[in-house]
Design an enzyme around this catalytic site. Structure first.
Site, PDB file in Angstrom:
ATOM      1  N   LYS A  42     -15.603 -10.500 -30.960  1.00 27.09           N
ATOM      2  CA  LYS A  42     -15.765 -11.051 -29.602  1.00 27.09           C
ATOM      3  C   LYS A  42     -16.978 -11.975 -29.541  1.00 27.09           C
ATOM      4  O   LYS A  42     -17.819 -11.969 -30.449  1.00 27.09           O
ATOM      5  CB  LYS A  42     -15.915  -9.900 -28.611  1.00 27.09           C
ATOM      6  N   TYR A 263     -46.082 -26.787 -22.915  1.00 26.10           N
ATOM      7  CA  TYR A 263     -46.009 -26.536 -21.468  1.00 26.10           C
ATOM      8  C   TYR A 263     -46.951 -25.405 -21.057  1.00 26.10           C
ATOM      9  O   TYR A 263     -47.042 -24.373 -21.741  1.00 26.10           O
ATOM     10  CB  TYR A 263     -44.595 -26.143 -21.074  1.00 26.10           C
TER      11      TYR A 263
HETATM   12  C1  LIG Z   1     -18.396  -4.664 -28.984  1.00 26.12           C
HETATM   13  C2  LIG Z   1     -17.585  -3.451 -29.210  1.00 26.12           C
HETATM   14  C3  LIG Z   1     -17.539  -2.865 -30.487  1.00 26.12           C
HETATM   15  C4  LIG Z   1     -18.420  -3.312 -31.635  1.00 26.12           C
HETATM   16  O1  LIG Z   1     -19.744  -2.847 -31.395  1.00 26.12           O
HETATM   17  P1  LIG Z   1     -20.921  -3.070 -32.464  1.00 26.12           P
HETATM   18  O2  LIG Z   1     -22.054  -2.271 -31.945  1.00 26.12           O
HETATM   19  O3  LIG Z   1     -21.193  -4.534 -32.470  1.00 26.12           O
HETATM   20  O4  LIG Z   1     -20.425  -2.599 -33.774  1.00 26.12           O
HETATM   21  C5  LIG Z   1     -16.674  -1.810 -30.673  1.00 26.12           C
HETATM   22  N1  LIG Z   1     -15.918  -1.332 -29.647  1.00 26.12           N
HETATM   23  C6  LIG Z   1     -15.959  -1.855 -28.411  1.00 26.12           C
HETATM   24  C7  LIG Z   1     -15.112  -1.286 -27.333  1.00 26.12           C
HETATM   25  C8  LIG Z   1     -16.801  -2.921 -28.147  1.00 26.12           C
HETATM   26  O5  LIG Z   1     -16.862  -3.428 -26.915  1.00 26.12           O
END
Ligand SMILES: *Cc1c(COP(=O)(O)O)cnc(C)c1O
Length: 376
Positions: A42, A263
């Site tokens: 994702k 800045y």
């Molecule tokens: C993002 C997510 C993962 C992966 O999590 P990590 O900590 O990056 O390994 C797994 N399951 C769900 C439901 C998630 O939203």
């Protein structure tokens, strides 16, 4: 891929090492040897480039996990044929035909989604994971709501047989937090005697809670070589950072003792020194909250950030005797400088820093040596 023009500029870039990702997924597979792997990509593959990450990891994955329908469609357009799980399911009934067309798998976490499925008329049944709230209390059915939701889904013609059960940890990165074992116990109780597949562990569960592996593990961050525990670096977990965020020195300037730079005149030099201006800023995703002293890797050493991060530039104190030149490459994070160190200094986690590298930073893929990944 880089054009000649952008190779010649001082622009920041994120070099992505597919071999590191292949190494990392093999590490995670060895941690959970009896589980299938849902590779979580994702948020643009945690900022590493969704389609390229997925293409690299597909041969080592059993499914992909994404958060948004658009991400799933990008994977299908890239030719990914593995199952793709929408970890948060769908938001509106209108999306359901699209899910069927592209053979996506939906997570169902609330009764509104059950109602949408019940009312729909789909050309084929949709494969579904039922999300159980085992104690994180963000998404999912409460344990006592599960039988009713499951019965409704089982009775629904739009839902494929073999509904799986999925849940998510809230504290699996804290090794002594009793909530995690309580979540495991709840998940086991809720799913006891049910026939579907089960999945609980993300990266921390995969690494630190073997009793949470079940049928599927769902690693994300560790595939990119980043630790899911803030106290550790990916390297300390045997992982290889997949992203090297780099840019170039665009100016070297003399600064007199007592003079400020940047800045708000936040930083003043205590001595005559040389300041390096590096072409990266918060417009590229380098965090504006970085304090003075935040390390930048340059010519084999760490140099400290000096002054506020601008949109397009940062300034570092090279020291009075520096020999750094315009055009030299600086590493903001990568194998030389763990992103977790920068994250701690700006009070966040590696996840956020890699996700927030912006679209103007080209992702440049290093070649994958085909000989190395044959030895899976
Ligand atoms: C993002 C997510 C993962 C992966 O999590 P990590 O900590 O990056 O390994 C797994 N399951 C769900 C439901 C998630 O939203």
């Amino acid at each position: 891929m880089m054009s000649d023009l952008s190779t010649m500029t001082n622009a920041a870039r994120a070099l992505i090492d597919p071999e590191a990702m292949v190494h990392n997924i093999q590490v995670m597979r060895r941690k959970a040897p009896h589980s299938k792997v849902m590779t979580v990509v994702k948020s643009d593959g945690y900022g590493h480039g969704l389609a390229s990450v997925a293409t690299t990891l597909a041969p080592f994955s059993d499914a992909f996990g994404v958060a948004r329908v658009e991400e799933a469609l990008t994977l299908r357009r890239a030719g990914i044929q593995l199952p793709i799980v929408l970890l948060e399911g769908f938001y509106e009934a209108d999306e359901l035909p699209l899910l069927v067309t592209h053979q996506l798998t939906a997570t169902v976490h609330c009764k509104e989604q059950v109602a949408m499925l019940t009312r729909a008329s789909l050309s084929e049944p949709l494969p579904v994971w039922l999300k159980v709230d085992s104690g994180m209390h963000r998404l999912g059915f409460q344990p006592e709501q599960v039988p009713e939701a499951l019965a409704a889904l089982n009775a629904c013609d739009n839902v494929a047989a073999d509904i799986g059960f999925l849940s998510h940890f809230g504290c699996a990165d804290e090794l002594d937090n009793p909530i995690t074992q309580a979540q495991i116990d709840t998940f086991i109780q809720v799913t006891e005697g049910l026939s579907g597949e089960r999945s609980l562990a993300a990266s921390s569960g995969t690494l630190f809670w073997p009793q949470s592996h079940f049928d599927w593990v769902r690693p994300g961050i560790c595939l990119y070589g980043i630790s899911s525990r803030i106290e550790l670096t990916g390297e300390q977990l045997g992982l290889k950072p997949a992203m090297r965020l780099t840019s170039r020195v665009m100016a070297v300037r003399e600064l007199k003792a007592g003079e400020p730079v940047g800045y708000g005149a936040r930083w003043r030099s205590s001595r005559d020194t040389l300041i390096g201006v590096i072409a990266i800023g918060y417009g590229d995703g380098y965090p504006r909250s970085a304090p003075d002293g935040t390390p930048v890797w340059l010519n084999g050493r760490e140099v400290p950030l000096a002054g506020r991060v601008s949109m397009d530039m940062i300034t570092v104190d090279l020291g009075p005797d520096a020999t750094d030149k315009v055009g030299d490459e600086a590493v903001l994070w990568g194998p030389e400088l763990p992103v977790e160190r920068i994250a701690r200094l700006v009070d966040t986690i590696g996840y956020e820093l890699v996700c927030q590298v912006t679209g103007r930073v080209p992702r440049q893929y290093l070649p994958l040596n085909a000989a190395d990944d044959a030895a899976v």
